[in-house]
Scaffold this motif. Structure first.
Motif, PDB file in Angstrom:
ATOM      1  N   THR A 131     -39.167  38.579 -59.602  1.00 14.47           N
ATOM      2  CA  THR A 131     -39.133  38.851 -61.035  1.00 14.47           C
ATOM      3  C   THR A 131     -40.458  38.613 -61.731  1.00 14.47           C
ATOM      4  OG1 THR A 131     -38.158  36.663 -61.192  1.00 14.47           O
ATOM      5  CG2 THR A 131     -36.690  38.521 -61.462  1.00 14.47           C
ATOM      6  N   LYS A 172     -30.112  38.240 -49.229  1.00 16.96           N
ATOM      7  CA  LYS A 172     -28.998  37.758 -50.035  1.00 16.96           C
ATOM      8  C   LYS A 172     -29.442  36.909 -51.207  1.00 16.96           C
ATOM      9  CE  LYS A 172     -24.762  37.638 -48.770  1.00 16.96           C
ATOM     10  NZ  LYS A 172     -23.532  36.938 -48.600  1.00 16.96           N
ATOM     11  N   TRP A 183     -18.125  32.431 -68.673  1.00 16.37           N
ATOM     12  CA  TRP A 183     -18.975  32.607 -67.502  1.00 16.37           C
ATOM     13  C   TRP A 183     -19.427  34.053 -67.383  1.00 16.37           C
ATOM     14  CZ3 TRP A 183     -15.132  29.725 -63.826  1.00 16.37           C
ATOM     15  CH2 TRP A 183     -15.170  28.362 -64.139  1.00 16.37           C
ATOM     16  N   ALA A 184     -20.714  34.221 -67.036  1.00 14.12           N
ATOM     17  CA  ALA A 184     -21.225  35.585 -66.899  1.00 14.12           C
ATOM     18  C   ALA A 184     -20.871  36.160 -65.543  1.00 14.12           C
ATOM     19  CB  ALA A 184     -22.734  35.588 -67.093  1.00 14.12           C
ATOM     20  N   SER A 185     -20.928  35.341 -64.522  1.00 16.17           N
ATOM     21  CA  SER A 185     -20.707  35.883 -63.183  1.00 16.17           C
ATOM     22  C   SER A 185     -20.379  34.775 -62.196  1.00 16.17           C
ATOM     23  CB  SER A 185     -21.965  36.614 -62.709  1.00 16.17           C
ATOM     24  OG  SER A 185     -23.077  35.756 -62.784  1.00 16.17           O
ATOM     25  N   ILE A 208     -26.956  34.604 -55.577  1.00 17.32           N
ATOM     26  CA  ILE A 208     -27.831  34.913 -56.704  1.00 17.32           C
ATOM     27  C   ILE A 208     -28.053  33.700 -57.587  1.00 17.32           C
ATOM     28  CG2 ILE A 208     -27.253  37.360 -56.823  1.00 17.32           C
ATOM     29  CD1 ILE A 208     -25.253  36.652 -59.000  1.00 17.32           C
ATOM     30  N   ASP A 225     -31.649  33.183 -58.283  1.00 16.73           N
ATOM     31  CA  ASP A 225     -32.255  34.354 -58.923  1.00 16.73           C
ATOM     32  C   ASP A 225     -31.928  34.474 -60.395  1.00 16.73           C
ATOM     33  OD1 ASP A 225     -32.638  37.464 -57.076  1.00 16.73           O
ATOM     34  OD2 ASP A 225     -34.006  35.830 -57.601  1.00 16.73           O
ATOM     35  N   VAL A 226     -30.660  34.224 -60.739  1.00 13.58           N
ATOM     36  CA  VAL A 226     -30.274  34.426 -62.132  1.00 13.58           C
ATOM     37  C   VAL A 226     -30.954  33.422 -63.036  1.00 13.58           C
ATOM     38  CG1 VAL A 226     -28.096  35.583 -61.725  1.00 13.58           C
ATOM     39  CG2 VAL A 226     -28.165  33.101 -61.770  1.00 13.58           C
ATOM     40  N   VAL A 246     -34.006  32.115 -62.429  1.00 15.60           N
ATOM     41  CA  VAL A 246     -35.417  32.495 -62.503  1.00 15.60           C
ATOM     42  C   VAL A 246     -35.610  33.705 -63.413  1.00 15.60           C
ATOM     43  CG1 VAL A 246     -37.363  33.345 -61.162  1.00 15.60           C
ATOM     44  CG2 VAL A 246     -35.925  31.554 -60.243  1.00 15.60           C
ATOM     45  N   SER A 247     -34.681  34.667 -63.310  1.00 12.79           N
ATOM     46  CA  SER A 247     -34.876  35.892 -64.077  1.00 12.79           C
ATOM     47  C   SER A 247     -34.386  35.755 -65.487  1.00 12.79           C
ATOM     48  CB  SER A 247     -34.131  37.041 -63.402  1.00 12.79           C
ATOM     49  OG  SER A 247     -32.739  36.808 -63.488  1.00 12.79           O
ATOM     50  N   GLY A 248     -33.613  34.722 -65.760  1.00 16.26           N
ATOM     51  CA  GLY A 248     -33.137  34.543 -67.117  1.00 16.26           C
ATOM     52  C   GLY A 248     -31.798  35.188 -67.388  1.00 16.26           C
ATOM     53  N   ASP A 249     -31.195  35.799 -66.376  1.00 19.76           N
ATOM     54  CA  ASP A 249     -29.875  36.386 -66.586  1.00 19.76           C
ATOM     55  C   ASP A 249     -28.851  35.325 -66.918  1.00 19.76           C
ATOM     56  OD1 ASP A 249     -30.307  38.826 -63.951  1.00 19.76           O
ATOM     57  OD2 ASP A 249     -30.672  38.952 -66.106  1.00 19.76           O
ATOM     58  N   GLU A 286     -40.538  28.663 -58.609  1.00 18.74           N
ATOM     59  CA  GLU A 286     -40.808  30.050 -58.980  1.00 18.74           C
ATOM     60  C   GLU A 286     -41.017  30.212 -60.468  1.00 18.74           C
ATOM     61  OE1 GLU A 286     -38.068  32.884 -57.413  1.00 18.74           O
ATOM     62  OE2 GLU A 286     -38.176  32.024 -55.401  1.00 18.74           O
ATOM     63  N   ARG A 299     -30.732  44.705 -65.304  1.00 23.98           N
ATOM     64  CA  ARG A 299     -30.670  43.442 -66.042  1.00 23.98           C
ATOM     65  C   ARG A 299     -31.010  43.615 -67.500  1.00 23.98           C
ATOM     66  NH1 ARG A 299     -35.135  41.252 -63.544  1.00 23.98           N
ATOM     67  NH2 ARG A 299     -35.263  40.004 -65.413  1.00 23.98           N
ATOM     68  N   GLN A 319     -33.194  42.023 -69.140  1.00 25.74           N
ATOM     69  CA  GLN A 319     -34.648  42.089 -69.317  1.00 25.74           C
ATOM     70  C   GLN A 319     -35.292  42.994 -68.272  1.00 25.74           C
ATOM     71  OE1 GLN A 319     -33.058  39.203 -68.663  1.00 25.74           O
ATOM     72  NE2 GLN A 319     -33.585  37.633 -70.135  1.00 25.74           N
ATOM     73  N   ASN A 322     -22.874  42.988 -64.842  1.00 18.92           N
ATOM     74  CA  ASN A 322     -21.628  42.220 -64.895  1.00 18.92           C
ATOM     75  C   ASN A 322     -20.544  42.908 -65.706  1.00 18.92           C
ATOM     76  OD1 ASN A 322     -22.878  40.233 -63.390  1.00 18.92           O
ATOM     77  ND2 ASN A 322     -23.526  39.091 -65.168  1.00 18.92           N
ATOM     78  N   GLY A 365     -20.529  41.078 -61.065  1.00 15.65           N
ATOM     79  CA  GLY A 365     -20.416  39.661 -61.334  1.00 15.65           C
ATOM     80  C   GLY A 365     -19.303  38.973 -60.584  1.00 15.65           C
ATOM     81  N   LYS A 408     -16.263  38.691 -60.924  1.00 21.18           N
ATOM     82  CA  LYS A 408     -15.345  37.877 -61.722  1.00 21.18           C
ATOM     83  C   LYS A 408     -13.892  38.179 -61.407  1.00 21.18           C
ATOM     84  CE  LYS A 408     -17.700  39.024 -65.382  1.00 21.18           C
ATOM     85  NZ  LYS A 408     -18.267  39.153 -66.741  1.00 21.18           N
TER      86      LYS A 408
END
Lengths: 266, 343, 307
Positions: free
Chosen positions: A40, A230, B204-206, B211, B214-215, B217-220, B237, C150, C152, C173, C255, C257
């Motif tokens: 990213t 992954k 909750w988003a996910s 991930i 990752d989420v 770090v990326s800000g998701d 990172e 995403r 962003q 998601n 996501g 869910k």
């Protein structure tokens, strides 16, 4: 006669289609030159991941895995296309017969069974029967699930080919084999090509089934890299993918050039 | 004809590609992205044993693969604490004696006699760590010392939380938050757990285990359940995250290398386990995965970043719990809660 | 007059009738032995008792099917009622797969048509262009797609930069992302069969229709589509059926869910629930549904002289 072939908007949709297909790949290609390890954040231009692919500690593993993947895909696609062609001939040109619905169901069985079920079931089956898992079991499993992917385009194509041509050939004393080889096969070719391509990419990409039925120590590209993907694609994997992309584009360009030359000399 | 020749060469090549092996082989079944390839190469250089590593992504999928027929193909695997107990119960493990390994004495006293493998007859400690959550400090600056951040989040974090996609850990942390025991059979407690989770889910988003880093770090996601090693890596990172050690408790886990039953290369397996009990080798793994080693004497080999990282140094007095493996009837109840959560 | 236009002579004439057995034997042998038998074993598993944490015990029971269709409350002690959980999971997956198939058809048909109407020697190149992306592993492409979608990510950056949006749209998601992911995974499976059928199409029919003052689109609807129908159906099958059991794109982009059929079954075999008979039962129910539809189609097609 541009008229009847042309439909407004179809070209735009095709371009959109290709765009959608390629944009994620372009992203992967761009980030394969990323100097930083994170997907990213951009850290500058660098070739280090390409160097790492060839000289890094995991290089021999990936090379062997890539080789396995390619050879398995080639053999599986060829075999399953051949089997599927035969099946299509029987189903479409074989007249009505009992068990036809059942055969259609059987041909499509690999499509219908969820992958994890195929994976576990095959492994249990192989172990029970006593087959040692390894390259051959992967190959056999791949051939099996490639068949419906090859079959459907071929049979769709075949149902559009009228039987008159072969009948005419036979009226002119051609043997059934010649009628098939010289008349039907060329007409069928685009269907066979479609089926072959589908079977090839299906086999190349398969992870779950391969993961279960392969022997210990045997890797194909998807199983070798899945760990490195992954948690967020490692940059050296992006480099590998970009290279595979490059190879296939090269291959296509080459075949186009050869094809054109071939036409020109006719 | 040419095609036939090509075909045969292609078929033969994998057989030809296998090199002649000097001291034999070792077949390892391992988590992915855990052991650096350089360490494995070091082992091969020292002993001449050719090592192949196949990977899995969770304890349960390893168990499934072994039960479906892969037992007998691998020499060692790396299950977590409760999984060792399960595998012991199912007879999937081989035995060894401490005398077979010169470095057995290196094992940290704290990890020597563990409830899931008393006396260490089947396994050696590998790495241990914790599972809790991390919060992005740019988004939320308040006190993060409670599991309420995940299960009853403040407004800034609502809709931006990632939760691990793992039944065992989520339900364990949920139980700790409510103060109820794991593997409880009390109906009221289980109903409370079920209701609490269902109420928390909209925020909750996910769900995602891979991930998780990752989420952040990326800000998701602005907060997420995460393993401590992942959190260190996220910080490395560039994510401004802080790992929490919640007061209600957090999950502690230990991965162990086990000798599998019917291992085809048992002696090589024991050699490998012995190799990993050397401090510098265990430290190599720690440096790579950002967890903690289970052997003593590693301090001098660790990277400074790991030694001082907050994820690896829990504040004194905080209690971490192992995930417990429940019995069949109780497990069915927790299965129902999880399915209810994800339906 | 809306009606099917059939070619002058049938394409199935039984001419390969006598060679039927040897032609079908490889298929029967390969799929029969290496897939049908294992799947049969799985079907048997669905009637067995689950061994704790994976595996089966050879005691016959209907417990797995009972778990699917009947609920007795969270703790198993309330009176039996219909269990809607799994049926709704099925419905959700069917819906997602259906939308993905429709998307693939919407974009895939024009693409296939376009390629089939290119100069003959360039067609294989176009086909390769469509399939080359699939040389790169699906997981990689899905992760990359996730990166793009995403909040962003590049897509939102582009849309905002181009002035089409003021705020980023949150696609990740959501169901939309799942359908996009499925569409993305299976697109060539729609394009290639349709291409194979359209390429065969005799444009003389279109010309005849044009001579009779039919509009372009009417020709498409009433002349072309009935003829290339086998290709379209083949494409739909190749997209819809695998999409039913997919879980990579749904989980990564949606996501995770909620369970889909694929992730539910995966959880039974590779997750903590370790309930193989239940996983087998879900698969049996899924396969039965699909088989019924497919065999119905095969029978209907046989009446029309196609398969």
């Amino acid at each position: 006669m541009k008229g009847v072939r042309h439909y407004p908007g179809f070209m735009a949709l095709t371009v959109l289609c290709l765009l959608i297909l390629y944009v994620p790949l372009i992203v992967v290609a761009v980030y394969s030159f990323n100097a930083s390890t994170s997907i990213t954040s951009w850290g500058g231009l660098s070739m280090r991941w390409y160097v790492d692919v060839f000289t890094g500690p995991e290089a021999p593993r990936f090379a062997q895995a890539a080789w396995n993947s390619l050879t398995i895909a080639l053999i599986a696609a060829t075999t399953s296309t051949a089997i599927a062609t035969a099946a299509a001939l029987a189903m479409v040109r074989g007249g009505a017969f009992r068990g036809r619905g059942l055969t259609f169901g059987l041909i499509n069985l690999p499509l219908m069974v969820p992958e994890i079920v195929t994976a576990v079931a095959c492994l249990i089956f192989f172990t029970t029967v006593g087959l040692t898992t390894g390259y051959m079991t992967i190959l056999v499993a791949h051939i099996t699930f490639c068949i419906p992917f090859a079959y459907l385009p071929i049979s769709a194509r075949l149902s559009g080919i009228e039987a008159v041509y072969e009948q005419a050939a036979r009226d002119l004393y051609a043997s059934p084999w010649d009628a098939f080889r010289l008349i039907l096969l060329p007409l069928l070719a685009p269907g066979i090509l479609s089926g072959y391509l589908l079977a090839f990419i299906i086999s190349l990409d398969d992870f779950l089934i391969t993961n279960f039925v392969k022997g210990a120590g045997m890797e194909t590209l998807p199983t070798a890299i899945f760990g490195s993907v992954k948690q967020g694609i490692k940059p050296n994997i992006m480099a590998i993918s970009t290279m595979m992309l490059g190879v296939s584009v090269l291959f296509v360009t080459l075949s186009y050039v050869i094809n054109r030359k071939g036409r020109a000399t006719v | 004809m040419k095609k036939l020749l090509l075909l045969t060469t292609l078929l033969a090549s994998p057989i030809l590609a296998n090199p002649a092996l000097a001291e034999g082989e070792l077949k390892v079944y391992h988590w992915f992205e855990y052991i650096p390839q350089e360490l494995v190469d070091k082992f091969t250089a020292e002993t001449g044993i050719a090592v192949t590593i196949d990977t899995y992504d969770s304890n349960e999928s390893m168990l499934a693969a072994l039960k479906a027929g892969k037992l007998g193909q691998y020499d060692v695997a790396v299950p977590g604490d409760y999984m060792v107990q399960i595998m012991r119960g199912e007879g999937l493990l081989g035995e060894f004696k401490p005398e077979e390994m010169a470095n057995f004495a290196n094992i940290d006293a704290a990890w020597l006699d563990v409830p899931f493998d008393p006396g260490r007859k089947h396994s050696i400690p590998y790495q241990w760590g914790s599972t809790a959550f991390s919060v992005n400090r740019d988004v939320y600056k308040g006190d993060i010392n409670s599991l309420g951040i995940i299960f009853n989040p403040p407004d800034e974090l609502k809709g931006k939380i990632n939760v691990l996609d793992s039944q065992g850990e989520v339900l364990a942390l949920g139980s700790m938050y409510l103060g109820i025991p794991q593997c409880s059979t009390d109906r009221a407690q289980l109903q409370a757990l079920n209701d609490m989770l269902l109420a928390a889910k909209p925020h909750w988003a996910s769900f995602g285990s891979d991930i998780a880093k990752d989420v952040l770090v990326s800000g998701d996601a602005a907060a997420g359940m995460i393993y401590n090693g992942f959190s260190s890596k996220a910080r490395a990172e560039g994510a401004n995250v802080e790992y929490a050690f919640p007061k209600e408790g957090y999950v502690v886990w230990m991965d162990n290398m086990v000798l599998l039953k019917d291992a085809p290369n048992r002696d090589n397996a024991v050699k490998f386990m012995d190799f990993l009990l050397k401090p510098e080798n265990a430290a190599a793994i720690t440096n790579y995965a950002a967890y903690n080693a289970g052997v003593g004497g590693v301090a001098e080999f660790l990277d400074d970043a790991i030694k001082t990282s907050p994820e690896n140094n829990p504040p004194a007095g905080q209690k971490g719990e192992f995930v417990q493996a429940c019995d069949q009837e109780t497990q069915a109840l927790y299965d129902a809660i999880w399915t209810n959560l994800k339906k | 007059m809306a009606g099917a236009v059939t070619p002058v002579s049938a394409s199935s004439d039984g001419s390969y009738g006598r060679a039927r057995l040897p032609l079908l034997l490889p298929t029967w042998a390969v799929i029969g032995v290496f897939l049908a038998l294992p799947v049969l074993l799985m079907a048997v598993y669905s009637f067995l008792t689950k061994e704790f944490r994976g595996g089966v015990e050879w005691t016959f029971t209907l417990a797995a099917y009972d778990q699917f269709f009947v609920t007795r409350g969270l703790f198993g002690d309330e009176p039996a009622q219909i269990e809607w959980t799994y049926i709704s999971i099925f419905w959700r997956s069917i819906w997602q797969a259906g939308v993905a198939t429709a998307l693939c058809l919407l974009i895939g048909f024009p693409t296939a048509w376009f390629i089939a109407t290119r100069p003959e020697n360039t067609r294989p190149v176009w086909l390769f262009l469509i399939t080359i992306p699939y040389w790169v592993n699906l997981l990689i492409r899905t992760v990359s797609l996730r990166f793009i979608l995403r909040d962003q990510g590049p897509m939102n950056d582009f849309l905002i930069g181009a002035g089409l949006l003021n705020e980023p749209i949150s696609i990740l998601n959501t169901n939309v992302a799942v359908q996009l992911g499925l569409f993305y995974s299976y697109l060539p499976f729609m394009v290639l069969p349709i291409y194979a059928a359209v390429e065969r199409y005799n444009f003389a029919y279109s010309e005849a229709a044009a001579d009779l003052y039919a509009s372009r689109w009417r020709t498409l609807r009433e002349v072309v589509l009935p003829i290339v129908k086998p290709g379209i159906v083949a494409g739909c099958i190749l997209v819809f059926v695998p999409a039913l059991g997919a879980f990579l794109a749904p989980d990564l982009l949606g996501g995770a869910k909620t369970f889909m059929i694929g992730s539910l079954i995966d959880e039974q075999f590779r997750g903590s629930q370790g309930n193989w008979p239940f996983g087998a039962a879900i698969s049996v129910i899924l396969m039965t549904l699909v088989l019924i539809v497919l065999m119905g189609y095969a029978r209907a097609a046989a009446k029309g002289g196609r398969a």
